[in-house]
Design a protein around this motif. Structure first.
Motif, short mmCIF file in Angstrom:
data_model
loop_
_atom_site.label_atom_id
_atom_site.label_comp_id
_atom_site.label_asym_id
_atom_site.label_seq_id
_atom_site.Cartn_x
_atom_site.Cartn_y
_atom_site.Cartn_z
N ARG A 76 0.86 -1.20 0.00
CA ARG A 76 0.00 0.00 0.00
C ARG A 76 0.88 1.23 0.00
N VAL A 77 0.45 2.28 -0.69
CA VAL A 77 1.18 3.54 -0.58
C VAL A 77 0.72 4.24 0.70
N ALA A 81 0.55 8.16 2.25
CA ALA A 81 0.70 9.60 1.97
C ALA A 81 0.84 10.29 3.32
N GLY A 82 -0.19 11.02 3.78
CA GLY A 82 -0.11 11.67 5.09
C GLY A 82 -0.12 10.68 6.25
N GLY A 83 -0.69 9.51 6.00
CA GLY A 83 -0.73 8.46 7.03
C GLY A 83 -1.79 8.67 8.10
N HIS A 84 -2.60 9.72 7.97
CA HIS A 84 -3.57 10.01 9.04
C HIS A 84 -4.74 9.03 9.06
N SER A 85 -5.00 8.36 7.96
CA SER A 85 -6.05 7.34 7.96
C SER A 85 -5.43 5.94 8.01
N LEU A 86 -4.38 5.74 7.19
CA LEU A 86 -3.81 4.39 7.09
C LEU A 86 -3.14 3.94 8.40
N HIS A 129 -3.89 19.28 2.87
CA HIS A 129 -5.10 20.06 3.13
C HIS A 129 -4.74 21.54 3.39
N THR A 157 -3.40 14.48 2.92
CA THR A 157 -3.31 14.90 1.52
C THR A 157 -4.65 14.77 0.80
N ASP A 176 -15.14 14.90 3.31
CA ASP A 176 -15.67 16.18 2.83
C ASP A 176 -15.22 16.52 1.41
N LEU A 205 -3.43 7.47 -7.57
CA LEU A 205 -4.08 8.72 -7.97
C LEU A 205 -2.99 9.79 -7.99
C1 LIG Z 1 -8.60 13.10 13.88
C2 LIG Z 1 -8.96 13.13 12.42
C3 LIG Z 1 -10.05 13.85 12.01
C4 LIG Z 1 -10.41 13.90 10.68
N1 LIG Z 1 -11.50 14.64 10.30
C5 LIG Z 1 -11.85 14.68 9.01
C6 LIG Z 1 -12.99 15.44 8.59
O1 LIG Z 1 -13.68 16.09 9.37
N2 LIG Z 1 -13.30 15.42 7.27
C7 LIG Z 1 -12.56 14.74 6.34
O2 LIG Z 1 -12.89 14.77 5.18
N3 LIG Z 1 -11.45 14.04 6.71
C8 LIG Z 1 -11.08 14.00 8.01
N4 LIG Z 1 -9.98 13.27 8.38
C9 LIG Z 1 -9.21 12.52 7.35
C10 LIG Z 1 -8.06 13.39 6.84
O3 LIG Z 1 -8.59 14.21 5.85
C11 LIG Z 1 -6.92 12.51 6.26
O4 LIG Z 1 -5.92 13.34 5.83
C12 LIG Z 1 -7.33 11.63 5.08
O5 LIG Z 1 -8.29 10.70 5.47
C13 LIG Z 1 -6.25 10.74 4.53
O6 LIG Z 1 -5.20 11.45 3.95
P1 LIG Z 1 -3.72 10.93 4.14
O7 LIG Z 1 -2.87 11.66 3.17
O8 LIG Z 1 -3.35 10.97 5.56
O9 LIG Z 1 -3.84 9.39 3.60
P2 LIG Z 1 -3.15 8.05 4.13
O10 LIG Z 1 -3.60 7.72 5.50
O11 LIG Z 1 -1.68 8.08 3.88
O12 LIG Z 1 -3.79 7.02 3.07
C14 LIG Z 1 -5.17 6.71 3.09
C15 LIG Z 1 -5.45 5.62 2.04
O13 LIG Z 1 -5.29 6.14 0.73
C16 LIG Z 1 -4.26 5.43 0.01
N5 LIG Z 1 -3.55 6.47 -0.75
C17 LIG Z 1 -2.99 7.61 -0.26
N6 LIG Z 1 -2.53 8.37 -1.27
C18 LIG Z 1 -2.80 7.69 -2.41
C19 LIG Z 1 -2.57 7.97 -3.80
N7 LIG Z 1 -1.99 9.11 -4.21
N8 LIG Z 1 -2.95 7.03 -4.70
C20 LIG Z 1 -3.55 5.86 -4.30
N9 LIG Z 1 -3.79 5.56 -3.01
C21 LIG Z 1 -3.43 6.47 -2.09
C22 LIG Z 1 -3.43 4.73 1.06
O14 LIG Z 1 -2.82 3.55 0.55
C23 LIG Z 1 -4.49 4.42 2.11
O15 LIG Z 1 -5.21 3.27 1.73
C24 LIG Z 1 -9.62 13.21 9.71
C25 LIG Z 1 -8.50 12.48 10.13
C26 LIG Z 1 -8.16 12.42 11.45
C27 LIG Z 1 -6.95 11.65 11.86
#
Ligand SMILES: Cc1cc2nc3c(=O)[nH]c(=O)nc-3n(C[C@H](O)[C@H](O)[C@H](O)COP(=O)(O)OP(=O)(O)OC[C@H]3O[C@@H](n4cnc5c(N)ncnc54)[C@H](O)[C@@H]3O)c2cc1C
Length: 291
Positions: free
Chosen positions: A30-31, A33-38, A79, A112, A125, A168
């Motif tokens: 898995r890739v 990115a920000g890691g906040h969900s993964l 973001h 991200t 959102d 993506l």
């Molecule tokens: C406390 C908290 C509150 C939040 N509140 C909200 C909110 O109110 N509204 C909202 O919309 N979001 C909210 N989020 C989510 C936030 O927007 C995260 O940034 C987002 O969910 C994931 O972005 P990330 O870059 O951290 O992804 P990651 O955690 O790195 O990745 C998420 C998933 O996407 C995949 N991925 C990542 N980048 C790519 C790419 N370029 N191509 C293919 N696959 C990819 C990964 O493999 C993984 O499966 C919240 C998160 C937290 C921790």
């Protein structure tokens, strides 16, 4: 303390290298990115990738620019960068509205655009905002590049059309004359996920809505979209009667469930109210552009 299962770590420096690493390691890679969900999902063992491919070093994926009449947003745009962009504020105020209410500065500094869309959380959102603005996403894999409307990208909760060896790379938003857009969200406390949210984009010509996009988050709308409500407005003057009618239809397009954020009927009521507010503000912004 929650600890993820063990995994291998690779750092990619380009899109091409990411694709070849994904192809080499197979579907358990898995890739990140920000890691906040993964990463939270890995700590809870809801995700157990064998290989993590870190794409944070890919500078070519972090940009905001206008090209070929579109706002183009690189997948690694944070973001916070979207929120701080004058280019975005000028052309798509809906994204600024949405970003203001996504999480908190810690999440926004790291999370991200690409990660948000690919996580495919039903309460996401940006998905609703991008659906409203009729955005497309660019997916790149070993087989080549394809462009998919955001309204077809999500196939269900936490599911997208992206293949295991595809990433993506970009979101594209067409910039058209007469546009106005806005996003409305109800959350239980600042920074929380939505109880319900609605985004609207309208394109006006002499007061008539020549085109309309309505996105809904957190309320079980198919593909985050209120398609019937859009159809009801298209070609009509954007007056109060038309807005109320479309907003009521959007309420019927939603399929919310009762959970800790509230009962389904309350959420459906919110959809109607928030859609009307988003349409009114989008209309006012379109008229201000015209003036
Ligand atoms: C406390 C908290 C509150 C939040 N509140 C909200 C909110 O109110 N509204 C909202 O919309 N979001 C909210 N989020 C989510 C936030 O927007 C995260 O940034 C987002 O969910 C994931 O972005 P990330 O870059 O951290 O992804 P990651 O955690 O790195 O990745 C998420 C998933 O996407 C995949 N991925 C990542 N980048 C790519 C790419 N370029 N191509 C293919 N696959 C990819 C990964 O493999 C993984 O499966 C919240 C998160 C937290 C921790």
């Amino acid at each position: 303390m929650q600890v993820p299962a063990s995994f291998e770590y690779e750092r990619a420096h380009s899109v091409a290298e990411t694709i070849s690493l994904l192809a080499r390691h197979g579907p358990e890679a898995r890739v990140v990115a920000g890691g906040h969900s993964l990463l939270p999902m890995m700590k809870l063992r809801l995700a157990q990738p064998e290989v993590l491919i870190d794409i944070n070093g890919i500078a070519e994926l972090a940009y905001l620019r206008v090209e070929a009449g579109e706002l183009r947003i690189g997948a690694m745009t944070r973001h916070a960068d979207l929120l701080g962009s004058d280019l975005v504020a000028r052309n798509f105020p809906i994204l600024i509205d949405a970003e203001r209410v996504i999480a908190d500065p810690i999440v926004r500094n790291r999370g991200t655009v690409g990660g948000s869309l690919c996580q495919a959380d039903p309460s996401e959102d940006l998905a609703a905002a991008f659906v409203a603005t009729q955005a497309t996403v660019v997916l790149v894999g070993a087989e080549g590049t394809r462009v998919v409307p955001v309204s077809e990208f999500h196939t269900g909760p936490y599911e997208t059309v992206a293949g295991p060896a595809e990433i993506l790379t970009e979101v594209r938003l067409p910039i058209r004359a007469g546009a106005g857009s806005a996003y409305e969200k109800v959350e239980r406390r600042a920074g929380d996920w939505a109880v319900a949210a609605a985004g609207a984009a309208v394109w006006l010509q002499d007061g008539v809505a020549t085109d309309v996009g309505i996105g809904l988050a957190a309320v079980g709308a198919e593909h985050f979209r209120a398609t019937e409500a859009e159809t009801a407005l298209r070609g009509r003057p954007l007056d109060e009667a038309a807005i109320d009618e479309a907003a009521a239809i959007a309420g019927r397009n939603a399929h919310p469930s009762t959970d800790q954020r509230g009962p389904a009927e309350y959420k459906r009521h919110l959809v109607t109210e928030l859609t009307a507010r988003a349409l009114r503000r989008a209309g006012a912004r379109a008229r201000a552009q015209e003036a």
